[in-house]
Write a protein that holds these residues in place. Structure first.
Motif, PDB file in Angstrom:
ATOM      1  N   ILE A   1     -20.125 -38.995  70.131  1.00  0.00           N
ATOM      2  CA  ILE A   1     -21.147 -38.337  70.161  1.00  0.00           C
ATOM      3  C   ILE A   1     -21.856 -38.420  71.496  1.00  0.00           C
ATOM      4  O   ILE A   1     -22.804 -38.148  72.261  1.00  0.00           O
ATOM      5  N   VAL A   2     -21.808 -40.417  71.622  1.00  0.00           N
ATOM      6  CA  VAL A   2     -22.653 -40.834  72.951  1.00  0.00           C
ATOM      7  C   VAL A   2     -21.847 -40.522  73.740  1.00  0.00           C
ATOM      8  O   VAL A   2     -22.741 -40.084  74.447  1.00  0.00           O
ATOM      9  N   ALA A   3     -21.115 -40.303  74.239  1.00  0.00           N
ATOM     10  CA  ALA A   3     -19.976 -40.238  75.468  1.00  0.00           C
ATOM     11  C   ALA A   3     -20.319 -38.772  75.723  1.00  0.00           C
ATOM     12  O   ALA A   3     -20.710 -38.535  76.753  1.00  0.00           O
ATOM     13  N   LEU A   4     -20.094 -37.745  74.909  1.00  0.00           N
ATOM     14  CA  LEU A   4     -20.645 -36.601  74.626  1.00  0.00           C
ATOM     15  C   LEU A   4     -22.768 -36.231  75.527  1.00  0.00           C
ATOM     16  O   LEU A   4     -22.634 -35.552  76.154  1.00  0.00           O
ATOM     17  N   ALA A   5     -22.656 -37.325  74.713  1.00  0.00           N
ATOM     18  CA  ALA A   5     -24.226 -37.244  74.816  1.00  0.00           C
ATOM     19  C   ALA A   5     -24.847 -37.210  76.132  1.00  0.00           C
ATOM     20  O   ALA A   5     -25.764 -36.723  77.353  1.00  0.00           O
ATOM     21  N   LYS A   6     -24.399 -38.960  77.122  1.00  0.00           N
ATOM     22  CA  LYS A   6     -24.165 -39.320  78.352  1.00  0.00           C
ATOM     23  C   LYS A   6     -23.488 -38.097  78.967  1.00  0.00           C
ATOM     24  O   LYS A   6     -24.620 -37.140  80.017  1.00  0.00           O
ATOM     25  N   ASP A   7     -22.723 -37.677  78.513  1.00  0.00           N
ATOM     26  CA  ASP A   7     -22.214 -36.318  80.149  1.00  0.00           C
ATOM     27  C   ASP A   7     -23.667 -35.345  79.516  1.00  0.00           C
ATOM     28  O   ASP A   7     -23.470 -35.038  80.878  1.00  0.00           O
ATOM     29  N   ASN A   8     -23.938 -35.383  78.378  1.00  0.00           N
ATOM     30  CA  ASN A   8     -24.675 -33.750  79.050  1.00  0.00           C
ATOM     31  C   ASN A   8     -26.559 -33.958  79.396  1.00  0.00           C
ATOM     32  O   ASN A   8     -27.328 -33.600  79.225  1.00  0.00           O
ATOM     33  N   LYS A   9     -26.613 -35.509  80.000  1.00  0.00           N
ATOM     34  CA  LYS A   9     -27.663 -36.338  80.430  1.00  0.00           C
ATOM     35  C   LYS A   9     -29.100 -36.069  79.569  1.00  0.00           C
ATOM     36  O   LYS A   9     -29.626 -35.494  79.981  1.00  0.00           O
TER      37      LYS A   9
END
Length: 165
Positions: free
Chosen positions: A109-117
């Motif tokens: 979820i952290v990685a996805l959140a970062k990918d989504n700025k």
């Protein structure tokens, strides 16, 4: 082999099974059986889950080990047009907790959140839930508490927690 993949309509049954297995254990000492049953019906009916999956902003994934589903999460990037990711649901079968699986799910979820700025992750957790300790270990901080009426005279007594990214 452990995999994390996007949930589909085919996963609704197993998501419901995990919720109905984990909630009595997670909330059994906190909430009445009547409130647990009410909330499961409210949040985990097939209709509600279908609506969640159909919502383009609301995402689900499932964690599987050797093709057996052990947990699921749901989240929403740019929640309410903000710059954060909202973690809506996060459940792992009790017998698989404490083995690093929850951390794997949260890392995803952290990685996805970062990918989504987005610059933080926000969640609500029952103030009396032992999961508060897990979230704090994962870098979340309690920023507020709130009581949310959910109908039938029931109340969610939550902490709002955030993790800066």
């Amino acid at each position: 082999m452990i995999t994390i993949s996007k949930a589909t309509i085919k996963d609704i049954k197993v998501i419901r099974e995990i919720a109905f297995k984990t909630w009595p254990v997670t909330y059994g000492e906190i909430l009445s059986k009547a409130q647990i049953d009410y909330m499961l019906d409210l949040f985990y009916s097939e209709e509600t889950l279908m609506d969640n999956l159909a919502n383009k902003r609301h995402h689900f994934f499932v964690l599987k080990k050797n093709k057996i589903c052990l947990g699921f999460a749901s989240y929403e990037h740019h929640y309410l047009n903000s710059n954060f990711t909202r973690l809506h649901k996060f459940y792992l079968l009790t017998e698989h907790q404490g083995k690093g699986m929850g951390k794997l799910m949260l890392d995803k979820i952290v990685a996805l959140a970062k990918d989504n700025k987005t610059d933080k992750i926000s969640l609500n957790v029952n103030r009396f839930n032992k999961a508060c300790v897990f979230y704090q270990k994962m870098g979340f901080e309690i920023i507020a508490d709130e009581d949310i009426p959910i109908g039938q005279g029931y109340l969610m007594e939550d902490y709002i927690m955030e993790k800066q990214l």
